[in-house]
Scaffold this motif. Structure first.
Motif, PDB file in Angstrom:
ATOM      1  N   PRO A 264       0.816  -1.229   0.000  1.00 49.42           N
ATOM      2  CA  PRO A 264       0.000   0.000   0.000  1.00 49.42           C
ATOM      3  C   PRO A 264       0.850   1.279   0.000  1.00 49.42           C
ATOM      4  O   PRO A 264       0.460   2.295  -0.596  1.00 49.42           O
ATOM      5  N   GLN A 265       2.020   1.237   0.654  1.00 42.27           N
ATOM      6  CA  GLN A 265       2.923   2.400   0.670  1.00 42.27           C
ATOM      7  C   GLN A 265       3.493   2.666  -0.726  1.00 42.27           C
ATOM      8  O   GLN A 265       3.698   3.820  -1.113  1.00 42.27           O
ATOM      9  N   VAL A 266       3.758   1.583  -1.454  1.00 34.99           N
ATOM     10  CA  VAL A 266       4.267   1.726  -2.829  1.00 34.99           C
ATOM     11  C   VAL A 266       3.210   2.381  -3.709  1.00 34.99           C
ATOM     12  O   VAL A 266       3.505   3.305  -4.482  1.00 34.99           O
ATOM     13  N   LEU A 267       1.968   1.897  -3.595  1.00 35.42           N
ATOM     14  CA  LEU A 267       0.880   2.411  -4.439  1.00 35.42           C
ATOM     15  C   LEU A 267       0.625   3.907  -4.236  1.00 35.42           C
ATOM     16  O   LEU A 267       0.205   4.603  -5.160  1.00 35.42           O
ATOM     17  N   LYS A 268       0.891   4.390  -3.025  1.00 36.33           N
ATOM     18  CA  LYS A 268       0.684   5.824  -2.758  1.00 36.33           C
ATOM     19  C   LYS A 268       1.550   6.691  -3.664  1.00 36.33           C
ATOM     20  O   LYS A 268       1.140   7.771  -4.084  1.00 36.33           O
ATOM     21  N   GLN A 269       2.777   6.206  -3.945  1.00 34.73           N
ATOM     22  CA  GLN A 269       3.697   7.014  -4.753  1.00 34.73           C
ATOM     23  C   GLN A 269       3.836   6.519  -6.192  1.00 34.73           C
ATOM     24  O   GLN A 269       4.239   7.275  -7.068  1.00 34.73           O
ATOM     25  N   VAL A 270       3.533   5.222  -6.414  1.00 30.29           N
ATOM     26  CA  VAL A 270       3.570   4.680  -7.784  1.00 30.29           C
ATOM     27  C   VAL A 270       2.234   3.967  -8.013  1.00 30.29           C
ATOM     28  O   VAL A 270       2.149   2.737  -7.928  1.00 30.29           O
ATOM     29  N   PRO A 271       1.171   4.724  -8.292  1.00 30.17           N
ATOM     30  CA  PRO A 271      -0.171   4.114  -8.400  1.00 30.17           C
ATOM     31  C   PRO A 271      -0.298   3.092  -9.521  1.00 30.17           C
ATOM     32  O   PRO A 271      -1.189   2.245  -9.489  1.00 30.17           O
ATOM     33  N   GLN A 272       0.600   3.144 -10.505  1.00 31.09           N
ATOM     34  CA  GLN A 272       0.551   2.182 -11.606  1.00 31.09           C
ATOM     35  C   GLN A 272       1.278   0.868 -11.281  1.00 31.09           C
ATOM     36  O   GLN A 272       1.306  -0.056 -12.093  1.00 31.09           O
ATOM     37  N   ASP A 363      12.147  -3.112   7.628  1.00 30.16           N
ATOM     38  CA  ASP A 363      11.108  -2.155   8.011  1.00 30.16           C
ATOM     39  C   ASP A 363      10.166  -1.926   6.821  1.00 30.16           C
ATOM     40  O   ASP A 363      10.635  -1.687   5.696  1.00 30.16           O
ATOM     41  N   PRO A 364       8.855  -2.004   7.022  1.00 33.66           N
ATOM     42  CA  PRO A 364       7.910  -1.851   5.898  1.00 33.66           C
ATOM     43  C   PRO A 364       8.068  -0.552   5.122  1.00 33.66           C
ATOM     44  O   PRO A 364       7.994  -0.553   3.895  1.00 33.66           O
ATOM     45  N   ILE A 365       8.301   0.537   5.839  1.00 31.19           N
ATOM     46  CA  ILE A 365       8.443   1.840   5.169  1.00 31.19           C
ATOM     47  C   ILE A 365       9.719   1.859   4.323  1.00 31.19           C
ATOM     48  O   ILE A 365       9.711   2.266   3.155  1.00 31.19           O
ATOM     49  N   GLU A 366      10.816   1.381   4.899  1.00 35.01           N
ATOM     50  CA  GLU A 366      12.080   1.345   4.150  1.00 35.01           C
ATOM     51  C   GLU A 366      11.982   0.401   2.951  1.00 35.01           C
ATOM     52  O   GLU A 366      12.536   0.683   1.886  1.00 35.01           O
ATOM     53  N   PHE A 367      11.277  -0.713   3.143  1.00 39.23           N
ATOM     54  CA  PHE A 367      11.083  -1.683   2.066  1.00 39.23           C
ATOM     55  C   PHE A 367      10.342  -1.009   0.896  1.00 39.23           C
ATOM     56  O   PHE A 367      10.738  -1.136  -0.269  1.00 39.23           O
ATOM     57  N   SER A 368       9.263  -0.291   1.228  1.00 39.52           N
ATOM     58  CA  SER A 368       8.478   0.368   0.173  1.00 39.52           C
ATOM     59  C   SER A 368       9.287   1.466  -0.513  1.00 39.52           C
ATOM     60  O   SER A 368       9.225   1.627  -1.737  1.00 39.52           O
ATOM     61  N   GLN A 369      10.072   2.218   0.278  1.00 42.24           N
ATOM     62  CA  GLN A 369      10.849   3.325  -0.292  1.00 42.24           C
ATOM     63  C   GLN A 369      11.903   2.839  -1.283  1.00 42.24           C
ATOM     64  O   GLN A 369      12.129   3.464  -2.326  1.00 42.24           O
ATOM     65  N   VAL A 370      12.539   1.711  -0.982  1.00 40.18           N
ATOM     66  CA  VAL A 370      13.590   1.216  -1.883  1.00 40.18           C
ATOM     67  C   VAL A 370      12.974   0.656  -3.170  1.00 40.18           C
ATOM     68  O   VAL A 370      13.570   0.747  -4.244  1.00 40.18           O
ATOM     69  N   ILE A 371      11.760   0.119  -3.087  1.00 43.80           N
ATOM     70  CA  ILE A 371      11.050  -0.305  -4.303  1.00 43.80           C
ATOM     71  C   ILE A 371      10.810   0.906  -5.202  1.00 43.80           C
ATOM     72  O   ILE A 371      11.091   0.879  -6.410  1.00 43.80           O
TER      73      ILE A 371
END
Length: 413
Positions: A264-272, A363-371
């Motif tokens: 869900p954190q990824v989708l916030k910044q990369v909705p596609q 960490d979930p946030i760090e995981f999403s940020q690196v993606i």
């Protein structure tokens, strides 16, 4: 110089097709031993759906003997009671079937074996009983006993404690303690033990009653980099892919964590961005999670061919919170030249350099940020993918790894 030997090889699961971690490991070992000219007599538990693959295994084994097995919850309850009564681990008691003992006994009457190779924890009991039977017959020579530990199973139970309902934790702790004691006993009583990593070796030795360092060798899981070639991925894809046998709780738990906490954190910044989850027997809640996130998440179940999915993928995700041994998914991802993001537990046992060969985040946030960073920096993404391929060629190709296995088999006959 390897002298050709007759090997009784015992497996918990038919080692073909090599489409899951345990099968990959066992198939490469069998293939290597056959190529060295050893005569392999395989005895394996067999599920109904595996019958179609028997001809492939027969090509490299002198004989293949099977014992039918079908898991049932009512049977598991009975095995659980037996485990509590006799003090044996449930995972061992569950496979302690008289048909397997009988099949092996019949083989021992007709053949002399130089080696009995017990592949995975639950098969060791049959190897030990076989050796004791042979020792009663003064005319037969005693075989060399090898316990091939795919992982230190007690550590998996230890890590699972934090991911199960509190009511189940005492049972998980009890099973962990039994397994730890049992694995220590196996190392003490078998002639040699194979571990896949230094971490597993230390865990297996942690409950040994004496110094058994010389009785255990580290032989990592191997892949064939001539068969697993780099895949041409799409340079504009925003697809994330995760692969795993989903009825195995540690795999399902890790992916569930990723779907709920990270994606869900990824989708916030990369909705596609999209996520594809491939694996046999997905839990029902995965479909509900996918429905809520639709159309971003696809749950495919088992697929015959991975290449069409890999070609559309930007990053391979290996979210592991509990487990042991080595993640074959990561080795195969390296071989296919995929950029991989995993957790600390996921990378255990693999000698890869974080931020060079692979990305590691817990960490979930760090995981999403690196993606998000990698999806926006394709040059860095490609560098990681190429570095991972080089690593697996140098350290984890089967032709490199199994020189160590040959040394184990060079015991005095």
């Amino acid at each position: 110089l390897i002298i050709s030997m007759r090997i009784l090889f015992l497996t918990q699961i038919l080692p073909y097709p090599p489409n899951a971690g345990p099968r990959v490991k066992t198939w490469q070992v069998l293939r290597h031993l056959a190529q060295k000219g050893h005569e392999i007599h395989l005895v394996t538990f067999l599920r109904e759906e595996e019958k179609v693959y028997l001809p492939f295994v027969s090509e490299i084994c002198a004989q293949v003997h099977t014992v039918r097995i079908k898991r049932k919850r009512v049977n598991d309850l009975l095995f659980g009671i037996k485990s509590l009564l006799f003090g044996s681990p449930f995972l061992v008691e569950r496979d302690n079937l008289p048909q397997m003992h009988k099949e092996i006994q019949n083989l021992l009457l007709k053949n002399d074996f130089d080696v009995i190779h017990a592949d995975q924890l639950s098969m060791a009991q049959f190897a030990w009983k076989a050796k004791k039977l042979i020792q009663k017959n003064k005319e037969k020579k005693s075989p060399f006993l090898i316990f091939d530990a795919h992982n230190a199973t007690w550590t998996i139970m230890d890590r699972m404690k934090g991911h199960v309902p509190s009511l189940l934790r005492p049972l998980i702790t009890l099973e962990k303690n039994k397994l730890r004691k049992y694995e220590g006993w196996l190392i003490d009583h078998f002639d040699h033990t194979l571990a896949v990593s230094e971490i597993d070796k230390e865990a297996l030795l942690s409950n040994s009653v004496r110094d058994l360092e010389e009785k255990i060798s580290i032989i990592p899981i191997a892949v064939d980099t001539q068969q697993l070639l780099p895949v041409a991925t799409s340079p504009t894809s925003n697809q994330l892919l995760t692969i795993g046998t989903l009825h195995y709780p540690p795999n399902a738990d890790g992916i569930r964590w990723f779907i709920k906490e990270v994606f869900p954190q990824v989708l916030k910044q990369v909705p596609q961005a999209t996520l594809t989850v491939i694996g046999k027997n997905p839990p029902n809640d995965f479909f509900e999670l996918a429905r809520l996130s639709s159309p971003s998440i696809e749950i495919t179940g088992y697929v015959d061919k991975l290449d069409p999915y890999l070609e559309k993928t930007a990053i391979l995700i290996v979210p592991v919170l509990a487990g042991g041994g080595m993640r074959v998914r990561i080795l195969e991802g390296f071989a296919r030249q995929m950029a991989i993001i995993t957790t600390t537990v996921g990378l255990e046992g693999i000698e890869a350099e974080p931020n060079r060969d692979v990305i590691v985040k817990d960490d979930p946030i760090e995981f999403s940020q690196v993606i998000i960073q990698l999806l926006n920096d394709r040059k860095k993404l490609n560098q990681i993918a190429i570095s991972g391929r080089k690593l697996v060629e140098q350290k984890y190709d089967w032709k490199v790894v199994f020189t160590k296995l040959d040394k184990v088999y060079e015991f005095e006959k």
